[in-house]
Every structure is written in C-alpha cells, then in structure tokens.
Design an enzyme around this catalytic site. Structure first.
Site, PDB file in Angstrom:
ATOM      1  N   CYS A 181      36.620  37.343  36.367  1.00  0.00           N
ATOM      2  CA  CYS A 181      37.780  37.027  35.520  1.00  0.00           C
ATOM      3  C   CYS A 181      38.854  38.103  35.621  1.00  0.00           C
ATOM      4  CB  CYS A 181      37.352  36.911  34.052  1.00  0.00           C
ATOM      5  SG  CYS A 181      36.030  35.766  33.717  1.00  0.00           S
ATOM      6  N   ASP A 182      38.430  39.361  35.625  1.00  0.00           N
ATOM      7  CA  ASP A 182      39.372  40.450  35.380  1.00  0.00           C
ATOM      8  C   ASP A 182      39.522  41.446  36.518  1.00  0.00           C
ATOM      9  OD1 ASP A 182      39.711  39.397  32.792  1.00  0.00           O
ATOM     10  OD2 ASP A 182      37.975  40.512  32.052  1.00  0.00           O
ATOM     11  N   CYS A 196      33.224  40.441  32.711  1.00  0.00           N
ATOM     12  CA  CYS A 196      33.365  39.409  33.736  1.00  0.00           C
ATOM     13  C   CYS A 196      34.248  39.912  34.869  1.00  0.00           C
ATOM     14  CB  CYS A 196      33.954  38.136  33.132  1.00  0.00           C
ATOM     15  SG  CYS A 196      34.230  36.834  34.351  1.00  0.00           S
TER      16      CYS A 196
END
Length: 356
Positions: A143-144, A140
């Site tokens: 997300c990261d 992701c």
C-alpha cells in the site's frame, strides 16, 4: 418482526475477503440468501496485495483487488448481497437464530452465521507507534512502499509476510533492512532464498537478533530514525529488561525513512463474545475440523468459521477460499436439516406491514 430489526436472512456472512466471498458464491447458488457484511477491512488482506501469483487458474498472476472484485461480482450474480458496515455484536437467541448488530445501530437476524472476518495486522506498542502510524510507519508495504521511494526502509518480522514485504520494497528503497529478534527465520524456504539473493545483491541487509524499541519522528516530517537493541543470543528486549543480562544488550539509533511491521495478525473475533464461542489462546476460532462434513462448525450451533479467523497455520488465499466453500456447504446442510424439522426461526410480521 420487531421494529429495530432491518430484516431476517437465512444466512449472514461476516467479511468480504476471499473466504467470505467464496462462502457467498456457494451459499447464493444454494438459495440460502446470504448477506455479506463488509467489515472495517472490505475485501480483506488480498486488497493489500499487488500481485497474487499462486492462486490457481491465473498463470500470469492477478492483482489482489482484481481477484476480490471478480469474486464479489460473481457472488452478486448468483444472488448474494453485500453492504457496508461493521458488526459489533452477535448473540444466539433462545429461538435458535442469531441477532447481529452493526456499529450504526442496524440490527439483522439470521438462521445461520459464517464468520470470515479475517485477522488484522499486529503492532508492537513501542513509543512513537501511535503518532507515526500512517506517517512513515505502515503495516502494508504494497500500500505504502511507493511513498518512500529512495529512502532506507526497515521491515520488522521474520516470517513469510516480512520476507515478501522486504522483497517488494526493494523496488523503491535505497536499502531494505530486516530486523528479526532471532537468528533463524520462520519463512518458507522459497522466501528465504529470494531474500538471500537480494542480500547478495546489496538490496537487503539483515539485522538478526535485533528488535525495534522506539520510532522517532513527527507526523509533519515522518520517520527520522529508530532505536534498535541487539543481543547475540536473540530476544534482546527480554534481556534488556533482565538486570543480569541488560549490560550485554547493544542499544543504538538507526536512520531509516520508513518502517513496516510484518509480525503477524490478530483474528477479528471480539464481536462474537456474546455467543460463547470457543477460541484458542491467540483468539482463533476453534472448529470441528476432521475428515467428514461439518468441518467448519463451531461449538455454537449454526455458527461457522472460515479463512484466517480460523486458520493460524496456512493463511493462504487458496486455502481460505476452500474453507469458505466448506462453510457454505456446511451451512446448507444445517439449514436443510432445520427446515425439514420445522425449526427455522419465523420472525413476527408487523400488522401494518402485512396489510400493505
């Protein structure tokens, strides 16, 4: 009702992504008492998306988590209930209802069941993957990506997801590299065009006919580098395993500080094995489809499917929502017909409970 059953519901919905919540809104408005089980990815794939620009009604866009939270609030406003939990088994009982067991041991029964459990990100199974997942390896980017600001980053894949993640990561990366095992991308033209613009600007570099074979690093220090293989005709892993073509494959180490897999998804259907439901070769639910009603019905009476657990082709938020709506309408018709025929399940009531 037996002691091990928490309660009986007219409808249980597996998943609280956009398909499940859309089904929940419509089912609640139809007084079908839906209970939505969150699953191990509450909110589904949209919770991993920072900006949703193509969902109708939001000309300025909306964040994925905000859209999901708004829909959950709307569903509960009309009477839907949600609870945390992961469904591990669903069975069709002789009386025509469903038995739904959660990982914590709780058991529910329901007259109808909608599977909107989505699909999970695929991985490659290469050395270093298990050790470094969450330590420089991710599925992701939204997300990261920010955790690896200033690093060179590698995105693996050639579809819409890979193009979207590569473009997003240019906000943080020194250079984003996209490794794809073929010459041509599978992504939509709009994403290819955006990516090529970034290539021209030097923000993205393409590693075509290239595959990842190993990720090197430690949980303490993160990803140090990767091993890649390349063949001018594509699919280099296959050619590396073939003695006749192995010498034609170029294998080399490549320095990156983060790796992102964007290679598709696996539908979450394992918990339905006990129902005898039919799936395609990739595990996606097979539904009636067609032009009339009951399009979301499966081959198991009373069990319906919606969203990415069914849709291997479009996989869009708007189409998932529409499928959730269809499922709720199909459920309502199914329950209404069974109720008129006097065929709805009537759970036994414990004598002590009845006296209270």
């Amino acid at each position: 009702m037996t002691d091990d059953v928490v309660e009986h519901r007219r409808l249980i919905i597996a998943g609280t992504g956009i398909a499940g919540l859309s089904a929940g809104i419509y089912a609640a408005r139809s007084n079908n008492d839906p209970l939505l089980i969150e699953g191990d990815e509450p909110g589904g794939q949209l919770t991993l998306t920072t900006d949703v620009e193509n969902y109708p009604g939001f000309p300025e866009g909306i964040s994925g988590p905000e859209l999901i939270n708004n829909m959950k609030e709307q569903a509960t406003k009309f009477g839907a209930e949600t609870r945390n939990g992961v469904i591990v088994d669903v069975t069709k009982e002789p009386a025509g209802h469903f038995r739904v067991e959660l990982s914590d041991g709780d058991v529910y029964t329901a007259d109808a069941f909608v599977t909107a459990s989505g699909a999970s990100a695929r991985t490659l199974g290469v050395p270093g993957e298990d050790e470094l997942m969450g330590y420089g390896l991710s599925t992701c980017a939204t997300c990261d990506g920010a955790f690896f600001r200033g690093e060179d980053m590698l995105v693996v894949g050639g579809g819409d997801a890979a193009m979207e993640e590569a473009n997003f990561l240019t906000k943080f990366a020194d250079t984003v590299y996209v490794a794809h095992r073929r010459e041509e991308f599978r992504a939509e033209d709009v994403w290819i065009e955006r990516t090529m613009e970034k290539v021209e600007d030097g923000e993205i570099e393409l590693l075509l006919n290239t595959e990842l074979t190993e990720i090197h690093g430690t949980p303490e220090d993160g990803v140090d580098h990767v091993t890649l293989v390349e063949h001018p005709d594509g699919h280099p892993k296959e050619k590396l395993e073939d003695a006749a073509t192995a010498d034609e494959v170029d294998e080399y180490d490549f320095d990156v500080g983060a790796v992102f897999f964007a290679i598709g998804h696996t539908p979450n259907t394992d918990f339905l094995e006990g129902t005898g439901i039919e799936t395609d070769d990739d595990g996606y639910l097979i539904t009636e489809g067609g032009r009339g009603g009951n399009q979301t019905a499966t081959g198991v009476e009373g069990l319906f499917g919606a969203g990415d657990v069914v849709d291997f082709h479009y996989q869009q938020a708007a189409t998932a929502s529409g499928m959730g709506v269809k499922a709720a309408l199909d459920v309502d018709e199914y329950l209404t017909e069974r109720e008129r025929a006097g065929e709805l399940y009537e759970p036994e009531v414990d004598a002590a409970t009845a006296d209270d």
